[in-house]
Design a protein around this motif. Structure first.
Motif, PDB file in Angstrom:
ATOM      1  N   ILE A 171       7.881 -11.916  -2.016  1.00  0.00           N
ATOM      2  CA  ILE A 171       8.061 -11.749  -3.457  1.00  0.00           C
ATOM      3  C   ILE A 171       6.713 -12.067  -4.087  1.00  0.00           C
ATOM      4  CG2 ILE A 171       9.333 -12.510  -5.480  1.00  0.00           C
ATOM      5  CD1 ILE A 171      11.468 -13.534  -3.275  1.00  0.00           C
ATOM      6  N   VAL A 172       6.086 -11.046  -4.669  1.00  0.00           N
ATOM      7  CA  VAL A 172       4.676 -11.147  -5.031  1.00  0.00           C
ATOM      8  C   VAL A 172       4.518 -11.179  -6.545  1.00  0.00           C
ATOM      9  CG1 VAL A 172       2.382 -10.220  -4.625  1.00  0.00           C
ATOM     10  CG2 VAL A 172       4.210  -9.734  -2.973  1.00  0.00           C
ATOM     11  N   HIS A 173       4.086 -12.337  -7.067  1.00  0.00           N
ATOM     12  CA  HIS A 173       3.698 -12.434  -8.479  1.00  0.00           C
ATOM     13  C   HIS A 173       2.315 -11.803  -8.583  1.00  0.00           C
ATOM     14  CE1 HIS A 173       3.509 -15.111 -12.328  1.00  0.00           C
ATOM     15  NE2 HIS A 173       2.862 -13.970 -12.494  1.00  0.00           N
ATOM     16  N   ALA A 174       2.237 -10.718  -9.357  1.00  0.00           N
ATOM     17  CA  ALA A 174       1.059  -9.848  -9.310  1.00  0.00           C
ATOM     18  C   ALA A 174      -0.133 -10.370 -10.107  1.00  0.00           C
ATOM     19  CB  ALA A 174       1.451  -8.449  -9.798  1.00  0.00           C
ATOM     20  N   ARG A 175      -0.373 -11.683 -10.044  1.00  0.00           N
ATOM     21  CA  ARG A 175      -1.575 -12.288 -10.629  1.00  0.00           C
ATOM     22  C   ARG A 175      -2.102 -13.311  -9.642  1.00  0.00           C
ATOM     23  NH1 ARG A 175      -0.339 -12.165 -16.460  1.00  0.00           N
ATOM     24  NH2 ARG A 175       1.907 -12.337 -16.737  1.00  0.00           N
ATOM     25  N   GLU A 196      -0.861  -2.738  -9.117  1.00  0.00           N
ATOM     26  CA  GLU A 196      -1.252  -1.773  -8.079  1.00  0.00           C
ATOM     27  C   GLU A 196      -1.513  -2.458  -6.744  1.00  0.00           C
ATOM     28  OE1 GLU A 196      -4.981  -3.094 -10.210  1.00  0.00           O
ATOM     29  OE2 GLU A 196      -2.950  -2.517 -10.807  1.00  0.00           O
ATOM     30  N   TRP A 197      -1.896  -3.737  -6.767  1.00  0.00           N
ATOM     31  CA  TRP A 197      -2.085  -4.471  -5.501  1.00  0.00           C
ATOM     32  C   TRP A 197      -0.756  -4.619  -4.770  1.00  0.00           C
ATOM     33  CZ3 TRP A 197      -6.166  -8.710  -4.513  1.00  0.00           C
ATOM     34  CH2 TRP A 197      -7.441  -8.254  -4.916  1.00  0.00           C
ATOM     35  N   VAL A 198       0.315  -4.875  -5.526  1.00  0.00           N
ATOM     36  CA  VAL A 198       1.631  -5.023  -4.903  1.00  0.00           C
ATOM     37  C   VAL A 198       2.089  -3.672  -4.348  1.00  0.00           C
ATOM     38  CG1 VAL A 198       3.966  -5.919  -5.200  1.00  0.00           C
ATOM     39  CG2 VAL A 198       2.102  -6.848  -6.588  1.00  0.00           C
ATOM     40  N   TYR A 199       1.828  -2.604  -5.091  1.00  0.00           N
ATOM     41  CA  TYR A 199       2.154  -1.265  -4.588  1.00  0.00           C
ATOM     42  C   TYR A 199       1.412  -0.988  -3.281  1.00  0.00           C
ATOM     43  CZ  TYR A 199       3.583  -0.344  -9.515  1.00  0.00           C
ATOM     44  OH  TYR A 199       4.156  -0.382 -10.753  1.00  0.00           O
ATOM     45  N   ARG A 200       0.143  -1.381  -3.251  1.00  0.00           N
ATOM     46  CA  ARG A 200      -0.668  -1.148  -2.048  1.00  0.00           C
ATOM     47  C   ARG A 200      -0.142  -1.931  -0.850  1.00  0.00           C
ATOM     48  NH1 ARG A 200      -6.708  -2.428  -3.496  1.00  0.00           N
ATOM     49  NH2 ARG A 200      -7.043  -1.915  -1.284  1.00  0.00           N
ATOM     50  N   LEU A 201       0.375  -3.150  -1.122  1.00  0.00           N
ATOM     51  CA  LEU A 201       0.963  -3.929  -0.023  1.00  0.00           C
ATOM     52  C   LEU A 201       2.129  -3.164   0.612  1.00  0.00           C
ATOM     53  CD1 LEU A 201       1.046  -7.595  -1.403  1.00  0.00           C
ATOM     54  CD2 LEU A 201      -0.417  -6.710   0.417  1.00  0.00           C
ATOM     55  N   LYS A 202       2.968  -2.570  -0.213  1.00  0.00           N
ATOM     56  CA  LYS A 202       4.117  -1.821   0.318  1.00  0.00           C
ATOM     57  C   LYS A 202       3.636  -0.604   1.104  1.00  0.00           C
ATOM     58  CE  LYS A 202       8.250  -0.771   1.281  1.00  0.00           C
ATOM     59  NZ  LYS A 202       8.996  -1.578   2.269  1.00  0.00           N
ATOM     60  N   GLU A 203       2.577   0.036   0.616  1.00  0.00           N
ATOM     61  CA  GLU A 203       2.018   1.185   1.344  1.00  0.00           C
ATOM     62  C   GLU A 203       1.474   0.760   2.703  1.00  0.00           C
ATOM     63  OE1 GLU A 203      -0.994   3.237  -0.860  1.00  0.00           O
ATOM     64  OE2 GLU A 203       0.347   3.651  -2.545  1.00  0.00           O
ATOM     65  N   ILE A 210       8.944  -5.758   0.051  1.00  0.00           N
ATOM     66  CA  ILE A 210       8.004  -6.231  -0.967  1.00  0.00           C
ATOM     67  C   ILE A 210       8.695  -6.181  -2.331  1.00  0.00           C
ATOM     68  CG2 ILE A 210       5.764  -5.878  -2.082  1.00  0.00           C
ATOM     69  CD1 ILE A 210       5.457  -6.641   0.857  1.00  0.00           C
ATOM     70  N   ILE A 211       8.827  -7.356  -2.955  1.00  0.00           N
ATOM     71  CA  ILE A 211       9.461  -7.489  -4.265  1.00  0.00           C
ATOM     72  C   ILE A 211       8.365  -7.823  -5.284  1.00  0.00           C
ATOM     73  CG2 ILE A 211      11.276  -8.654  -5.579  1.00  0.00           C
ATOM     74  CD1 ILE A 211      12.246  -7.282  -2.934  1.00  0.00           C
ATOM     75  N   GLN A 227       9.765   2.575  -7.863  1.00  0.00           N
ATOM     76  CA  GLN A 227       9.229   3.758  -7.179  1.00  0.00           C
ATOM     77  C   GLN A 227       8.209   3.361  -6.106  1.00  0.00           C
ATOM     78  OE1 GLN A 227       7.799   6.800  -9.888  1.00  0.00           O
ATOM     79  NE2 GLN A 227       9.424   6.318 -11.351  1.00  0.00           N
ATOM     80  N   HIS A 228       7.689   2.124  -6.210  1.00  0.00           N
ATOM     81  CA  HIS A 228       6.611   1.686  -5.324  1.00  0.00           C
ATOM     82  C   HIS A 228       6.964   0.453  -4.486  1.00  0.00           C
ATOM     83  CE1 HIS A 228       3.932   4.356  -7.612  1.00  0.00           C
ATOM     84  NE2 HIS A 228       4.515   3.885  -8.691  1.00  0.00           N
ATOM     85  N   THR A 229       8.030  -0.263  -4.845  1.00  0.00           N
ATOM     86  CA  THR A 229       8.384  -1.523  -4.177  1.00  0.00           C
ATOM     87  C   THR A 229       9.884  -1.517  -3.872  1.00  0.00           C
ATOM     88  OG1 THR A 229       8.866  -2.688  -6.249  1.00  0.00           O
ATOM     89  CG2 THR A 229       6.576  -2.775  -5.457  1.00  0.00           C
TER      90      THR A 229
END
Length: 331
Positions: A171-175, A196-203, A210-211, A227-229
């Motif tokens: 579970i990723v706090h995106a900061r 976008e970093w969290v999206y990249r992790l899922k990719e 990845i939440i 759509q990304h996580t």
């Protein structure tokens, strides 16, 4: 659990409410569950020291209706984390989560929270110990970095080491968390969000769950993130505007809402409030968690004012809530 209440929903991390100190107490969680069957709820962070050396029963107490419910732990000692993961299973929680995101000085000094982002091997040891001690899912909630350790490569190193220890859900706090110079409150707003970093992790790690968490306020934003996580976690918005949760089951799970109105939701909570009053809990410890229920509604301000002015008075009971309810027109 109330008679004839439906069986708990299966655990899904598609939509969850973040663990928040002083906010996601059993009293708020009871209200949240009235509003949504499917939202995954988290306890406040409980430190391993408090569970091992304090009043374990009090820290792990919850109402049966709160499932699905995750326990969030703060700690870094593998043996202590393992012991507390076992307790989580014994007390019937559905998940145990490790806090690697809290930036406060107090927890840093005890090697708890965001400072652990600098020690991925230590986090991995803790996760491995928890996995060995319980059959519950073991998850981690963390930042995308901390000051001095802010690169993409360092974030990937953290994910890979902790995943290798058996953690499948992040579970990723995106900061990032700024441990020197910003307060915990400032850390929730000042470091820029990098979704976008969290999206990249899922990719990069499609096999991991990845939440995404941080600054999310609307269902439109949730759908964009989904759509990304694999899931979205809301914090302050869900607390200050809890009626939002009443649409979650329909919006994300295709099921009818559990209640038709705010009035119905609060009335459903009254027997629980009465039970807690009889247990010696002060009304103000519960009523503060319903203050946002009529957020943005005509009469909402009068509702909040009546509770603020009366709930703290000695001997105050359900009549305070009922009188406050009468100040908001039923739609």
């Amino acid at each position: 659990m109330q008679e004839n209440s439906p069986a708990p929903a299966a655990l899904s991390r598609k939509f969850s409410v973040a663990p928040m100190m002083d906010w996601t107490t059993p009293h708020f969680r009871y209200l949240a569950r009235i509003l949504s069957r499917h939202t995954l709820l988290y306890t406040e962070m409980v430190t391993t020291g408090a569970l091992i050396h304090g009043d374990t029963q009090r820290f792990l107490r919850y109402h049966e209706s709160e499932h699905p419910l995750a326990l969030q732990l703060g700690g870094s000692d593998p043996a202590e984390l393992a012991h507390c993961a076992k307790l989580a299973e014994q007390f019937g929680f559905d998940e145990v989560n490790l806090n690697v995101g809290c930036p406060s000085d107090r927890v840093q000094n005890n090697m708890i929270g965001a400072c652990l982002m600098a020690y991925p091997d230590k986090v991995a040891e803790g996760v491995a110990a928890m996995k060995a001690a319980t059959d519950l899912p073991v998850t981690a909630k963390h930042r995308i970095g901390i000051d001095g350790r802010e690169s993409w490569d360092e974030l990937c190193e953290f994910i890979e080491k902790v995943a290798a220890a058996g953690c499948e859900t992040f579970i990723v706090h995106a900061r990032i968390a700024v441990l020197e110079g910003l307060s915990p409150k400032e850390n929730r707003d000042i470091p820029p969000l990098k979704y976008e970093w969290v999206y990249r992790l899922k990719e990069k790690y499609p096999h991991l769950e990845i939440i995404i968490n941080g600054g999310i306020k609307t269902f439109d934003e949730c759908h964009q993130h989904l759509q990304h996580t694999d899931g979205v976690m809301l914090g302050r918005e869900a607390y200050h505007n809890p009626w939002l949760l009443a649409s979650v089951d329909t919006e994300f799970f295709g099921e009818p809402p559990t209640v038709a109105s705010r009035h119905e939701a609060l009335r459903a909570m009254l027997p629980f409030i009465q039970q807690e009053l009889e247990r010696g809990v002060y009304l103000t410890h519960m009523s503060r968690h319903v203050m946002g229920l009529f957020h943005g509604m005509p009469g909402g301000r009068q509702f909040r004012r009546h509770i603020s002015e009366n709930a703290h008075k000695p001997g105050s009971g359900l009549e305070v809530i009922e009188d406050a309810l009468a100040k908001v027109r039923e739609s």
